[in-house]
Design a protein around this motif. Sequence first.
Motif, PDB file in Angstrom:
ATOM      1  N   ALA A  41      72.227 -65.147 -41.610  1.00 23.86           N
ATOM      2  CA  ALA A  41      72.511 -66.136 -40.565  1.00 23.86           C
ATOM      3  C   ALA A  41      72.203 -65.562 -39.184  1.00 23.86           C
ATOM      4  O   ALA A  41      71.606 -66.234 -38.326  1.00 23.86           O
ATOM      5  CB  ALA A  41      73.971 -66.571 -40.649  1.00 23.86           C
ATOM      6  N   GLN A  42      72.578 -64.304 -38.976  1.00 21.16           N
ATOM      7  CA  GLN A  42      72.324 -63.665 -37.690  1.00 21.16           C
ATOM      8  C   GLN A  42      70.834 -63.395 -37.495  1.00 21.16           C
ATOM      9  O   GLN A  42      70.271 -63.651 -36.420  1.00 21.16           O
ATOM     10  CB  GLN A  42      73.111 -62.361 -37.593  1.00 21.16           C
ATOM     11  N   LEU A  44      68.219 -64.866 -38.827  1.00 22.59           N
ATOM     12  CA  LEU A  44      67.378 -66.061 -38.725  1.00 22.59           C
ATOM     13  C   LEU A  44      67.959 -67.106 -37.779  1.00 22.59           C
ATOM     14  O   LEU A  44      67.483 -68.242 -37.742  1.00 22.59           O
ATOM     15  CB  LEU A  44      67.174 -66.668 -40.125  1.00 22.59           C
ATOM     16  N   HIS A  45      69.006 -66.724 -37.036  1.00 23.85           N
ATOM     17  CA  HIS A  45      69.626 -67.600 -36.028  1.00 23.85           C
ATOM     18  C   HIS A  45      70.025 -68.941 -36.649  1.00 23.85           C
ATOM     19  O   HIS A  45      69.648 -70.014 -36.176  1.00 23.85           O
ATOM     20  CB  HIS A  45      68.667 -67.821 -34.849  1.00 23.85           C
ATOM     21  N   ALA A  46      70.802 -68.854 -37.722  1.00 29.43           N
ATOM     22  CA  ALA A  46      71.219 -70.052 -38.459  1.00 29.43           C
ATOM     23  C   ALA A  46      72.731 -70.073 -38.595  1.00 29.43           C
ATOM     24  O   ALA A  46      73.408 -69.045 -38.483  1.00 29.43           O
ATOM     25  CB  ALA A  46      70.569 -70.067 -39.842  1.00 29.43           C
ATOM     26  N   SER A 101      61.923 -67.987 -41.489  1.00 29.73           N
ATOM     27  CA  SER A 101      62.879 -69.016 -41.085  1.00 29.73           C
ATOM     28  C   SER A 101      63.769 -69.356 -42.269  1.00 29.73           C
ATOM     29  O   SER A 101      63.455 -69.027 -43.424  1.00 29.73           O
ATOM     30  CB  SER A 101      62.152 -70.280 -40.611  1.00 29.73           C
TER      31      SER A 101
END
Length: 402
Positions: A41-42, A44-46, A101
């Motif tokens: 999550a960190q 891939l900025h999700a 992504s």
Amino acid sequence: MSAQSGGSILRQPMSVWATAFAAVVAFMGIGLVDPILPSIAQGLHAGPSQVSLLFTSYFLVTAVAMLVTGWVSSRIGGRSTLLLGLALVVVFAALAGTSGSVGELVGFRAGWGLGNALFVATALAVIVGAASGGAESAIILYEAALGLGISMGPLVGAALGDWNWRAPFFGTASLMAVGFVLIATLLRSTPKPAVKTRLTAPLRALAHGGLSTTAFTAFFYNFAFFTILAFTPFILGMSPYGIGAVFFGWGACVALSSVFGAPFLQRRIGSVRVLHLSLAVLAALQVCIALSGHVGIIVFVVLSGIPIGLNNTVFTEAAMEVSDAPRPVASAGYNFVRWTGGALAPYVATKLGEDVAPTLPYFLGALCCLAGMAVLYGRRHHMRSLERVDAGHALQEAPAAA
């Protein structure tokens, strides 16, 4: 399992051990991403719910693909189907490591799920057909591989993921390549069935009351199961090693209760009562997780592996024995329904925890366990054939005990 049976489970042909090794690695893929979900999550900025789609795409494709595994294996043979599934896992696990992504990673996990479905459904049939000691010993061996894979997955994911979140995917691809070589060299070509399986056979098999009861009870159980697996890493607030250690303990409980606890309880109280007991215990543990602090969450998550291990073995045996459908067909129909529950849980649970309250997914999981018990009780007359199978096993073991 009797002492006699217990001895025979370890004396297996090399082809069975090769298939079991590959099954361990295949099941590692389930828990592999658990310790690195926050890191993914960190990286891939999700958000958590976006990352949870790694489970959803994997299990949704696995569920649907279960419907075609019998059709494929009856045309190209079990060995070729295993190798095809392993090849797909190798390719898509490696591609997952290159993702830029969340969308790409989710898509590659879907391809991974297709390969996993082809392998897992066929591996059970191959192990049952080739193992010594009968179907019960083969299923216990299969569940031992499942438990070992689930317990080792978080450790491997943590060790490699602490270095880089992409490393566990490349590691899985490498291990599956080893499994491919072992099966290619040690497993002889399996004969194709005399009658080719129709595409609609798994769905037709679900018309049997016992199989449909088993499948839809397992649907609710799997929702509760994967609520714990997919959402808990986000509330633990730990490093990959910490999360990996928690889920290693959980997986060890899954493995031990699958191999030792389930057969012991089945002999004494019967399969249906074991399912009621384990579903009730899992519901209680989910409520405990929801109401606990950090230490309590860790303890109750680890303990939840015990009823999960019991359920895994008993549900698998029930799906194989409760109907008169061929085992691969019954397994495909059952797993289609079962893995659909596993596909829905990660996104639904994580979304509720993200947007409403972090306790809500566990209360929902507990309600799903109660719903499974209600299905099992309301359709209990369909499970009488399973009671006869339990009675037959008890009669077989009575002389050995004497």
